[in-house]
Design a protein around this motif. Sequence first.
Motif, short mmCIF file in Angstrom:
data_model
loop_
_atom_site.label_atom_id
_atom_site.label_comp_id
_atom_site.label_asym_id
_atom_site.label_seq_id
_atom_site.Cartn_x
_atom_site.Cartn_y
_atom_site.Cartn_z
N PRO A 281 -51.07 19.44 61.01
CA PRO A 281 -52.07 19.36 61.37
C PRO A 281 -53.27 18.46 61.07
O PRO A 281 -53.02 18.93 60.02
CB PRO A 281 -52.32 20.61 62.37
CG PRO A 281 -50.83 21.15 62.30
CD PRO A 281 -50.18 21.02 60.59
N GLY A 282 -54.03 17.58 62.20
CA GLY A 282 -55.00 16.92 61.33
C GLY A 282 -55.04 15.65 61.32
O GLY A 282 -55.88 14.79 61.75
N GLY A 283 -53.43 14.66 60.92
CA GLY A 283 -53.34 13.45 61.53
C GLY A 283 -54.01 12.96 60.24
O GLY A 283 -54.15 13.39 59.44
N GLN A 284 -54.87 11.90 60.57
CA GLN A 284 -55.27 10.81 59.86
C GLN A 284 -57.17 11.59 59.84
O GLN A 284 -58.06 11.58 58.38
CB GLN A 284 -56.34 9.14 60.46
CG GLN A 284 -55.11 8.35 60.43
CD GLN A 284 -55.87 7.22 62.03
OE1 GLN A 284 -56.89 6.53 61.38
NE2 GLN A 284 -54.72 7.38 62.62
N ALA A 285 -57.68 11.87 60.05
CA ALA A 285 -58.61 13.01 60.00
C ALA A 285 -58.53 14.57 59.19
O ALA A 285 -59.31 14.42 58.60
CB ALA A 285 -59.39 13.79 61.78
N GLY A 286 -57.25 14.34 59.31
CA GLY A 286 -57.12 15.76 57.89
C GLY A 286 -57.65 14.83 56.18
O GLY A 286 -57.33 15.91 56.09
N ALA A 287 -57.08 13.57 55.81
CA ALA A 287 -57.46 13.63 54.81
C ALA A 287 -58.78 12.52 54.45
O ALA A 287 -59.16 12.58 53.83
CB ALA A 287 -57.11 12.12 54.98
N SER A 288 -60.18 13.44 55.88
CA SER A 288 -61.18 12.53 55.68
C SER A 288 -61.67 13.90 55.27
O SER A 288 -62.19 15.38 55.79
CB SER A 288 -61.63 12.58 56.70
OG SER A 288 -63.34 11.89 57.06
N VAL A 376 -50.63 5.56 43.08
CA VAL A 376 -51.28 5.26 44.37
C VAL A 376 -51.45 6.16 45.69
O VAL A 376 -50.13 6.85 46.66
CB VAL A 376 -50.19 4.06 45.27
CG1 VAL A 376 -50.63 3.96 46.82
CG2 VAL A 376 -49.91 3.27 44.32
N TYR A 377 -52.92 6.33 46.62
CA TYR A 377 -52.57 7.67 47.76
C TYR A 377 -53.49 6.38 48.78
O TYR A 377 -53.81 6.25 48.55
CB TYR A 377 -53.40 8.53 46.98
CG TYR A 377 -52.87 8.93 45.53
CD1 TYR A 377 -51.61 10.20 45.49
CD2 TYR A 377 -53.61 9.18 44.04
CE1 TYR A 377 -51.50 11.04 44.35
CE2 TYR A 377 -53.16 9.15 42.91
CZ TYR A 377 -52.41 10.56 43.13
OH TYR A 377 -51.49 10.61 41.84
N PRO A 382 -58.44 17.38 48.40
CA PRO A 382 -58.26 17.75 45.87
C PRO A 382 -57.17 17.70 45.64
O PRO A 382 -56.84 17.78 44.73
CB PRO A 382 -58.12 18.95 46.49
CG PRO A 382 -59.34 19.20 47.89
CD PRO A 382 -59.34 18.15 48.58
N THR A 383 -55.68 17.76 46.30
CA THR A 383 -54.72 17.93 46.57
C THR A 383 -54.52 15.62 45.29
O THR A 383 -54.00 15.58 44.39
CB THR A 383 -53.54 17.57 47.72
OG1 THR A 383 -54.23 18.55 48.42
CG2 THR A 383 -51.91 17.52 47.15
N GLU A 384 -55.47 14.86 46.37
CA GLU A 384 -54.97 13.74 45.38
C GLU A 384 -56.02 13.65 43.68
O GLU A 384 -55.44 13.21 42.96
CB GLU A 384 -55.57 12.34 46.27
CG GLU A 384 -54.70 11.89 46.91
CD GLU A 384 -54.40 13.34 48.88
OE1 GLU A 384 -55.43 13.96 48.12
OE2 GLU A 384 -53.92 13.32 49.74
N ALA A 385 -56.92 14.76 43.61
CA ALA A 385 -57.84 14.19 42.69
C ALA A 385 -56.84 14.93 41.59
O ALA A 385 -57.09 14.82 41.03
CB ALA A 385 -58.33 15.51 43.42
#
Length: 385
Positions: A281-288, A376-377, A382-385
Amino acid sequence: MLKAGSGICDARRSLAAPVICVHMAEHDPQHIAFPKLDDGQIAALAEIAVRRRLRDGEALFQAGESDFGFFVVLSGAVEIIEPSSGDPRTVTVHQPGEFTGDVDTLTGRSTAVSAVARGDTEVLEVSSDDIRRILSEWPTLGERILQAFITRRELLVASGFLGLRVIGSGTSRDTFRIREFLARNQVPFTWIDTDTDPRVGELLRRFGLSEADTPVVAYGSRPLLRNPTTRQVAEVVGLRRALAQKVYDLVIVGAGPAGLGAAVYGSSEGLSTVVLDEDAPGGQAGASSKIENYLGFPTGISGAELAGRATLQAQKFGTWFSTPSVVAGLEFRNGHSVLRLDDGERVSARSILIATGADYRRLDVPGRDRFEGVGVYYAATPTEA
Ligand SMILES: Cc1cc2nc3c(=O)[nH]c(=O)nc-3n(C[C@H](O)[C@H](O)[C@H](O)COP(=O)(O)OP(=O)(O)OC[C@H]3O[C@@H](n4cnc5c(N)ncnc54)[C@H](O)[C@@H]3O)c2cc1C
């Protein structure tokens, strides 16, 4: 801000300032998380509940189980135990008038805690369907229960809850894949980095494993998963389960803001609603990290929080979520739409809403896909960090 139950408030209470403390108690997370129902509320619940008597030590539910009811203690007590560290600890002991449950009562995911009767105990058991109905149809009681569920989860996570363990290297794509999936689906977990954590060798030996088996997922007393597929992880935590063999009123493909909005409105109007998303759930917005222009949030909100709130709101009205569920085809049979998932599972619907958003164009650089998830992310959470 002072909180009831803190030393200062207790001292003030003894200095005859009870009004201040009672007011502050309303904002105390402990008070919100563990309220007592009044006699009228218990009598109303008794109309739709089953009475159960339990002996000392009898379990109401065990960590890892899903789809059980909601229990109100009438007499005796119910101890809530959190076993994820391997050294079970008491979260709370519910007294008469108090009730069990947290957000997973609504999500249908496996519960993180066990509940055991202490002393001869009598409880009211309300089914999970009825508790959802209460949350949406009985405003005062529903709000109290929902606030308690949300606050309990926050307190549990803040108390050092380990939850599911992911053991793997920070430079492994598969470790990243699993961490990203759990984080985006808001499943609490602890990542143990085999590159930097000195406990790892010992931990793996204890489980009879070597680094070649990583990433490993450990969840309660269940068998360990060695480099599991995302779907295997989803099945263990209860995010992905077989859908009912019935015709749903509304099936929504895509759980971005559009799909989540449709789920809230569809299910709040009484439609049997399912949301399928290939990820979370969240789609693109979940990555913001912060959305400043979403209606109703003047100080902004993170995409993860927006997704979490909207998902819970939809679940409160009975929406069923299934992730990861990749919709691969659509047919029309006997007047119904039939969606085909990539693993062959089929879901029938009277109406479908396709809210699959946009796919970003990826860098056209040779070998790029080898580095996705390990350098490449496509987000900065926090997961990518
Ligand atoms: C990092 C970032 C920050 C952003 N910040 C802002 C902002 O501050 N303000 C703003 O207005 N906008 C922002 N946006 C844009 C905004 O997030 C999008 O406009 C919005 O998410 C679109 O919503 P949607 O529901 O239409 O689609 P999406 O959010 O794209 O959701 C579509 C969903 O469908 C799922 N899906 C796709 N195909 C399938 C399939 N076959 N089967 C199952 N599921 C499928 C996907 O997994 C996804 O979850 C941001 C976007 C990004 C990436």
